[in-house]
Design a protein around this motif. Structure first.
Motif, PDB file in Angstrom:
ATOM      1  N   TYR A 179      -2.712  13.423  -2.492  1.00  0.00           N
ATOM      2  CA  TYR A 179      -1.478  12.853  -3.052  1.00  0.00           C
ATOM      3  C   TYR A 179      -0.618  13.869  -3.820  1.00  0.00           C
ATOM      4  O   TYR A 179       0.562  13.628  -4.005  1.00  0.00           O
ATOM      5  CB  TYR A 179      -1.809  11.638  -3.935  1.00  0.00           C
ATOM      6  N   GLN A 180      -1.192  14.969  -4.255  1.00  0.00           N
ATOM      7  CA  GLN A 180      -0.344  16.009  -4.862  1.00  0.00           C
ATOM      8  C   GLN A 180       0.156  16.960  -3.776  1.00  0.00           C
ATOM      9  O   GLN A 180       1.325  17.291  -3.694  1.00  0.00           O
ATOM     10  CB  GLN A 180      -1.098  16.812  -5.924  1.00  0.00           C
TER      11      GLN A 180
ATOM     12  N   PHE B 294       2.406   1.717  -3.370  1.00  0.00           N
ATOM     13  CA  PHE B 294       1.390   2.205  -4.314  1.00  0.00           C
ATOM     14  C   PHE B 294       1.149   3.700  -4.104  1.00  0.00           C
ATOM     15  O   PHE B 294       1.120   4.477  -5.060  1.00  0.00           O
ATOM     16  CB  PHE B 294       0.096   1.409  -4.108  1.00  0.00           C
ATOM     17  N   GLU B 295       1.009   4.083  -2.828  1.00  0.00           N
ATOM     18  CA  GLU B 295       0.751   5.498  -2.533  1.00  0.00           C
ATOM     19  C   GLU B 295       1.950   6.372  -2.877  1.00  0.00           C
ATOM     20  O   GLU B 295       1.788   7.501  -3.330  1.00  0.00           O
ATOM     21  CB  GLU B 295       0.343   5.673  -1.061  1.00  0.00           C
TER      22      GLU B 295
ATOM     23  N   SER C  78       0.826  -1.194   0.000  1.00  0.00           N
ATOM     24  CA  SER C  78       0.000   0.000   0.000  1.00  0.00           C
ATOM     25  C   SER C  78       0.872   1.259   0.000  1.00  0.00           C
ATOM     26  O   SER C  78       0.619   2.189  -0.756  1.00  0.00           O
ATOM     27  CB  SER C  78      -0.926  -0.013   1.216  1.00  0.00           C
TER      28      SER C  78
ATOM     29  N   GLN D 185       4.042   5.786  -5.296  1.00  0.00           N
ATOM     30  CA  GLN D 185       4.022   5.894  -6.771  1.00  0.00           C
ATOM     31  C   GLN D 185       2.992   6.939  -7.209  1.00  0.00           C
ATOM     32  O   GLN D 185       3.208   7.693  -8.149  1.00  0.00           O
ATOM     33  CB  GLN D 185       3.660   4.551  -7.383  1.00  0.00           C
ATOM     34  N   LEU D 186       1.874   6.932  -6.482  1.00  0.00           N
ATOM     35  CA  LEU D 186       0.807   7.901  -6.763  1.00  0.00           C
ATOM     36  C   LEU D 186       1.316   9.332  -6.518  1.00  0.00           C
ATOM     37  O   LEU D 186       1.114  10.235  -7.329  1.00  0.00           O
ATOM     38  CB  LEU D 186      -0.376   7.596  -5.842  1.00  0.00           C
ATOM     39  N   ARG D 187       2.020   9.491  -5.403  1.00  0.00           N
ATOM     40  CA  ARG D 187       2.581  10.815  -5.079  1.00  0.00           C
ATOM     41  C   ARG D 187       3.585  11.249  -6.148  1.00  0.00           C
ATOM     42  O   ARG D 187       3.633  12.407  -6.539  1.00  0.00           O
ATOM     43  CB  ARG D 187       3.271  10.793  -3.716  1.00  0.00           C
ATOM     44  N   ALA D 188       4.373  10.294  -6.622  1.00  0.00           N
ATOM     45  CA  ALA D 188       5.390  10.620  -7.641  1.00  0.00           C
ATOM     46  C   ALA D 188       4.715  11.066  -8.939  1.00  0.00           C
ATOM     47  O   ALA D 188       5.134  12.040  -9.565  1.00  0.00           O
ATOM     48  CB  ALA D 188       6.291   9.423  -7.884  1.00  0.00           C
ATOM     49  N   ALA D 189       3.658  10.343  -9.311  1.00  0.00           N
ATOM     50  CA  ALA D 189       2.951  10.699 -10.560  1.00  0.00           C
ATOM     51  C   ALA D 189       2.256  12.049 -10.419  1.00  0.00           C
ATOM     52  O   ALA D 189       2.121  12.790 -11.399  1.00  0.00           O
ATOM     53  CB  ALA D 189       1.927   9.632 -10.896  1.00  0.00           C
ATOM     54  N   LEU D 190       1.848  12.371  -9.185  1.00  0.00           N
ATOM     55  CA  LEU D 190       1.104  13.618  -8.968  1.00  0.00           C
ATOM     56  C   LEU D 190       1.997  14.762  -8.468  1.00  0.00           C
ATOM     57  O   LEU D 190       1.488  15.741  -7.918  1.00  0.00           O
ATOM     58  CB  LEU D 190      -0.044  13.376  -7.984  1.00  0.00           C
ATOM     59  N   ARG D 191       3.302  14.625  -8.701  1.00  0.00           N
ATOM     60  CA  ARG D 191       4.159  15.775  -8.348  1.00  0.00           C
ATOM     61  C   ARG D 191       3.752  16.954  -9.227  1.00  0.00           C
ATOM     62  O   ARG D 191       3.443  16.773 -10.404  1.00  0.00           O
ATOM     63  CB  ARG D 191       5.632  15.426  -8.595  1.00  0.00           C
ATOM     64  N   PRO D 192       3.785  18.172  -8.641  1.00  0.00           N
ATOM     65  CA  PRO D 192       3.344  19.333  -9.433  1.00  0.00           C
ATOM     66  C   PRO D 192       4.163  19.517 -10.713  1.00  0.00           C
ATOM     67  O   PRO D 192       5.362  19.262 -10.727  1.00  0.00           O
ATOM     68  CB  PRO D 192       3.560  20.505  -8.475  1.00  0.00           C
ATOM     69  N   VAL D 193       3.469  19.916 -11.773  1.00  0.00           N
ATOM     70  CA  VAL D 193       4.139  20.228 -13.045  1.00  0.00           C
ATOM     71  C   VAL D 193       4.135  21.745 -13.232  1.00  0.00           C
ATOM     72  O   VAL D 193       3.320  22.451 -12.631  1.00  0.00           O
ATOM     73  CB  VAL D 193       3.439  19.544 -14.239  1.00  0.00           C
TER      74      VAL D 193
ATOM     75  N   SER E  87      -0.954  22.925 -11.200  1.00  0.00           N
ATOM     76  CA  SER E  87      -1.134  21.469 -11.285  1.00  0.00           C
ATOM     77  C   SER E  87      -2.497  21.046 -10.745  1.00  0.00           C
ATOM     78  O   SER E  87      -3.147  20.162 -11.311  1.00  0.00           O
ATOM     79  CB  SER E  87      -0.030  20.751 -10.505  1.00  0.00           C
TER      80      SER E  87
ATOM     81  N   ARG F 217      -5.120  19.234 -13.236  1.00  0.00           N
ATOM     82  CA  ARG F 217      -5.640  17.882 -12.977  1.00  0.00           C
ATOM     83  C   ARG F 217      -7.124  17.905 -12.650  1.00  0.00           C
ATOM     84  O   ARG F 217      -7.816  16.905 -12.786  1.00  0.00           O
ATOM     85  CB  ARG F 217      -4.820  17.228 -11.863  1.00  0.00           C
TER      86      ARG F 217
ATOM     87  N   ARG G 213      -6.605   0.709  -7.986  1.00  0.00           N
ATOM     88  CA  ARG G 213      -5.951  -0.608  -7.856  1.00  0.00           C
ATOM     89  C   ARG G 213      -6.651  -1.646  -8.740  1.00  0.00           C
ATOM     90  O   ARG G 213      -5.998  -2.408  -9.463  1.00  0.00           O
ATOM     91  CB  ARG G 213      -6.016  -1.074  -6.395  1.00  0.00           C
TER      92      ARG G 213
ATOM     93  N   PHE H   3       0.764  14.494 -15.746  1.00  0.00           N
ATOM     94  CA  PHE H   3       1.511  13.930 -14.620  1.00  0.00           C
ATOM     95  C   PHE H   3       3.009  14.137 -14.752  1.00  0.00           C
ATOM     96  O   PHE H   3       3.534  14.285 -15.851  1.00  0.00           O
ATOM     97  CB  PHE H   3       1.190  12.433 -14.476  1.00  0.00           C
ATOM     98  N   SER H   4       3.642  14.101 -13.597  1.00  0.00           N
ATOM     99  CA  SER H   4       5.089  14.295 -13.564  1.00  0.00           C
ATOM    100  C   SER H   4       5.799  13.058 -14.126  1.00  0.00           C
ATOM    101  O   SER H   4       5.472  11.931 -13.781  1.00  0.00           O
ATOM    102  CB  SER H   4       5.523  14.529 -12.118  1.00  0.00           C
TER     103      SER H   4
ATOM    104  N   LEU I 268       0.610   3.178 -14.395  1.00  0.00           N
ATOM    105  CA  LEU I 268      -0.081   3.877 -13.312  1.00  0.00           C
ATOM    106  C   LEU I 268      -0.601   5.229 -13.813  1.00  0.00           C
ATOM    107  O   LEU I 268      -1.742   5.610 -13.545  1.00  0.00           O
ATOM    108  CB  LEU I 268       0.857   4.090 -12.117  1.00  0.00           C
ATOM    109  N   ARG I 269       0.244   5.921 -14.581  1.00  0.00           N
ATOM    110  CA  ARG I 269      -0.170   7.243 -15.081  1.00  0.00           C
ATOM    111  C   ARG I 269      -1.400   7.126 -15.985  1.00  0.00           C
ATOM    112  O   ARG I 269      -2.308   7.941 -15.926  1.00  0.00           O
ATOM    113  CB  ARG I 269       0.987   7.911 -15.839  1.00  0.00           C
TER     114      ARG I 269
ATOM    115  N   ARG J 206       3.438  26.277  -9.468  1.00  0.00           N
ATOM    116  CA  ARG J 206       3.391  24.859  -9.841  1.00  0.00           C
ATOM    117  C   ARG J 206       2.241  24.155  -9.131  1.00  0.00           C
ATOM    118  O   ARG J 206       1.492  23.389  -9.740  1.00  0.00           O
ATOM    119  CB  ARG J 206       4.721  24.167  -9.491  1.00  0.00           C
TER     120      ARG J 206
END
Lengths: 101, 172
Positions: free
Chosen positions: B132-133, A5-6, A2, A8-16, B29, B33, B164, B99-100, B109-110, B25
């Motif tokens: 999560y952001q 997974f979370e 878990s 990875q979620l945080r990484a994908a949702l890093r601000p752009v 973001s 999103r 999931r 997504f980053s 995942l993305r 940012r």
């Protein structure tokens, strides 16, 4: 699992980042708004000043007219008094000549 | 940051620009999103910073400003999404860099995340992004969105379960 997974979620949702001119665009909009606000401040101020000047001028004209009317009335009273005095003098002369004084 | 805030309150453009740069940012973001397209996101983010400039006198500290920015951005985005039709809401552009990809990350995942976010209701989308952001805890999310804490927790649980499940279904 878990946590992984979370994270990875945080990484994908890093601000752009937005476009490079994002901040300059906002600053330009804010500067334009401030200029407009400054100009907008002068509009009611100049309207108020114009109104005050108009009221002052109208009052001045009214007072001048009243002063002139007063002077005219005074002149008429003086003239009337002068004529009355002339007639009284004349009547006095007549009375005096008839009584042989 | 509080020093820049004080200078910005006095009308110093450089201080305000520094605040915008520090938070652009995060605000952009969240908007991207939530709304799905860069144009709409930039418009919304600009409006948020314009509103911040007009509300600087009410901002008490740097921490308060961060909370305020997240709250105003998500609430404005939710309002905007509610005004749009459902068809528009689900139309997330595939080409948009939502997504980053800074550290590579998991492309699967993305892809599923994009699909999930486009299907979530606006409040559920905001909850997921704030968690999560922005890394807010459920209590702060509840305060930002003016939502009961249990609703926040159930949105989070349902979103994670759906994500999931979606990944598992496509990987088997």
């Amino acid at each position: 699992m878990s946590d992984d997974f979370e994270s990875q979620l945080r990484a994908a949702l890093r601000p752009v980042a937005p476009s490079d001119d994002f901040t300059p665009k906002i600053m330009a909009r804010i500067a334009a708004k401030r200029r407009l606000a400054r100009r907008a401040w002068w509009i009611p101020a100049s309207l108020a000043a114009s109104l005050l000047i108009a009221i002052g001028a109208q009052r001045h004209v009214q007072e001048s007219r009243e002063r002139e009317n007063g002077m005219e009335a005074r002149r008429e009273v003086v003239e009337a008094l002068r004529l009355t005095s002339q007639k009284l003098n004349l009547a006095y002369e007549v009375v005096k000549s008839q009584s042989g004084v | 940051m509080d020093g820049q805030l004080a200078k910005a309150r006095l009308g110093e453009p450089n201080a305000l620009a520094a605040l915008v740069r520090a938070h652009q940012r995060s605000v952009y973001s969240l908007a991207l999103r939530m709304l799905g397209t860069p144009d709409l996101a930039e418009d919304l983010a600009q409006e948020v910073f314009m509103q911040l400039n007009a509300s600087l006198h009410m901002i008490e500290s740097g921490k308060h400003m961060v909370f305020w920015l997240r709250q105003v951005t998500t609430r404005r985005a939710i309002d905007q999404l509610r005004r749009r039709s459902r068809v528009e809401m689900t139309a997330f552009d595939e080409d948009t860099q939502l997504f980053s990809t800074e550290d590579g990350g998991d492309p699967l995942l993305r892809r599923h995340l994009r699909l999930l976010i486009s299907e979530l209701s606006p409040p559920a989308r905001a909850v997921l992004l704030l968690r999560y952001q922005e890394d807010l805890d459920p209590m702060d999310i509840a305060r930002a969105l003016d939502m009961p804490i249990n609703t926040v927790k159930s949105h989070l649980k349902r979103s994670l379960d759906a994500l999931r499940q979606s990944i598992e279904e496509h990987s088997t």
